[in-house]
Scaffold this motif. Structure first.
Motif, PDB file in Angstrom:
ATOM      1  N   TYR B  27      -5.305  52.439  46.229  1.00 25.73           N
ATOM      2  CA  TYR B  27      -5.819  51.368  45.369  1.00 25.73           C
ATOM      3  C   TYR B  27      -6.040  51.887  43.953  1.00 25.73           C
ATOM      4  O   TYR B  27      -5.808  51.167  42.971  1.00 25.73           O
ATOM      5  N   SER B  28      -6.499  53.138  43.850  1.00 22.99           N
ATOM      6  CA  SER B  28      -6.632  53.742  42.519  1.00 22.99           C
ATOM      7  C   SER B  28      -5.291  53.763  41.801  1.00 22.99           C
ATOM      8  O   SER B  28      -5.196  53.411  40.615  1.00 22.99           O
ATOM      9  N   ALA B  29      -4.242  54.158  42.540  1.00 25.62           N
ATOM     10  CA  ALA B  29      -2.917  54.238  41.926  1.00 25.62           C
ATOM     11  C   ALA B  29      -2.452  52.859  41.465  1.00 25.62           C
ATOM     12  O   ALA B  29      -1.924  52.709  40.359  1.00 25.62           O
ATOM     13  N   MET B  30      -2.676  51.835  42.301  1.00 27.89           N
ATOM     14  CA  MET B  30      -2.252  50.481  41.913  1.00 27.89           C
ATOM     15  C   MET B  30      -3.039  50.001  40.693  1.00 27.89           C
ATOM     16  O   MET B  30      -2.495  49.352  39.800  1.00 27.89           O
ATOM     17  N   SER B  31      -4.342  50.316  40.626  1.00 28.94           N
ATOM     18  CA  SER B  31      -5.136  49.946  39.450  1.00 28.94           C
ATOM     19  C   SER B  31      -4.592  50.618  38.203  1.00 28.94           C
ATOM     20  O   SER B  31      -4.557  50.021  37.125  1.00 28.94           O
ATOM     21  N   LEU B  32      -4.154  51.882  38.368  1.00 25.63           N
ATOM     22  CA  LEU B  32      -3.610  52.599  37.216  1.00 25.63           C
ATOM     23  C   LEU B  32      -2.315  51.943  36.734  1.00 25.63           C
ATOM     24  O   LEU B  32      -2.088  51.833  35.523  1.00 25.63           O
ATOM     25  N   VAL B  33      -1.471  51.464  37.673  1.00 26.81           N
ATOM     26  CA  VAL B  33      -0.252  50.750  37.283  1.00 26.81           C
ATOM     27  C   VAL B  33      -0.619  49.507  36.485  1.00 26.81           C
ATOM     28  O   VAL B  33      -0.033  49.218  35.425  1.00 26.81           O
ATOM     29  N   LEU B  34      -1.626  48.761  36.985  1.00 26.91           N
ATOM     30  CA  LEU B  34      -2.090  47.562  36.272  1.00 26.91           C
ATOM     31  C   LEU B  34      -2.513  47.908  34.852  1.00 26.91           C
ATOM     32  O   LEU B  34      -2.127  47.256  33.870  1.00 26.91           O
TER      33      LEU B  34
END
Lengths: 101, 177
Positions: B27-34
């Motif tokens: 989820y951290s990685a997806m937030s970083l993509v956002l």
């Protein structure tokens, strides 16, 4: 247009502060690396903002260089993390602390 | 324009918060993509089209794919309970808010902006109109290969060193350190 200038800088500062807090608080090395990426990104935002509002190009050039530096940092850092993982250690920065003792 | 800025800024801010506050690494990685995609929108607003494209290709593309690969590879050992770090999270949050308020106060008081909302010193020759007349990528390329040639070459050396270092660190060894 110049009314947005402080907005960009404050967003950059907020992102940098969140990233720095994450580096200090989180113990998972992968999340710490992502927080470092966040801080580099916020620096990029400040560079491009100043380049735009001072009508210079240096900020954009160095934003490109920061992106290259971030990519190399991720490659080496993730290789280190996989190395630590393969040696059978848990990925917890509180436990990987023998270099500080 | 300020509507787009507000939207992208809020998304970038929420993405940044998500990186630090997510319990699961993916989820951290997806937030970083956002966060990175929102930043690319902000770069477009700042007339930096090439940086926006590189941001999407290199960051949201290459770097985050590498992150997601490593997370998928290592995730069993990479869980973390946030409750056990609550005090540290609180202290980190206070520090982050204090830092942001400090920079915000300096900015709004004109320390970083300059008197009368204008930056100190004369403006450079690369006004948005002039840059767009010559072409944004052309202008950036001209600068990169003339004035900033040395930093560019040093960066290529850095990439070479990083590639060699990554191969060295991740090769299979008989005896692990």
């Amino acid at each position: 247009m110049s009314g947005l200038f402080p907005g960009f800088l404050i967003l950059s500062a907020a992102m940098f502060a969140i990233g720095a807090a994450g580096v200090l608080v989180r113990r998972n090395p992968l999340v710490v690396f992502m927080c470092i990426e966040l801080m580099l990104n916020s620096a990029n935002l400040a560079l491009v903002t100043y380049a735009r509002y001072t009508h210079t190009m240096a900020g954009q050039v160095f934003a490109l260089i920061v992106i290259a530096v971030a990519a190399s940092e991720v490659v080496v850092g993730l290789a280190l993390i996989t190395g630590v993982y393969r040696s059978g250690r848990r990925l917890d920065l509180d436990e990987l602390s023998e270099m500080s003792e | 324009m300020s509507v787009v800025f507000g939207l992208a800024a809020v998304i970038a801010f929420l993405g940044a918060l998500g990186v630090v506050l997510s319990e699961r690494t993916i989820y951290s990685a997806m937030s970083l993509v956002l966060n990175m995609v929102a930043l690319a929108v902000l770069f477009l607003l700042l007339d930096a089209q090439f940086i926006a494209a590189v941001q999407i290709i290199v960051y949201a593309g290459a770097v985050m794919v590498l992150f997601v690969f490593i997370i998928a590879l290592l995730s069993p050992g990479a869980e973390e309970r946030l409750r056990s770090v609550e005090l540290r999270l609180l202290l980190g949050g206070v520090g982050a808010v204090a830092f942001t308020l400090l920079i915000g106060r300096l900015t709004l008081n004109g320390i970083t902006v300059g008197a009368h909302g204008r930056l100190h010193g004369a403006l450079g020759p690369f006004s948005p109109v002039a840059v767009n007349a010559h072409g944004q990528v052309q202008t950036l390329g001209d600068q990169l290969f003339t004035t900033y040639l040395l930093p560019f070459e040093v960066t290529s050396l850095l990439l070479l060193v990083a590639a060699v270092g990554a191969v060295y660190l991740s090769r299979r060894r008989r005896q692990l350190v």
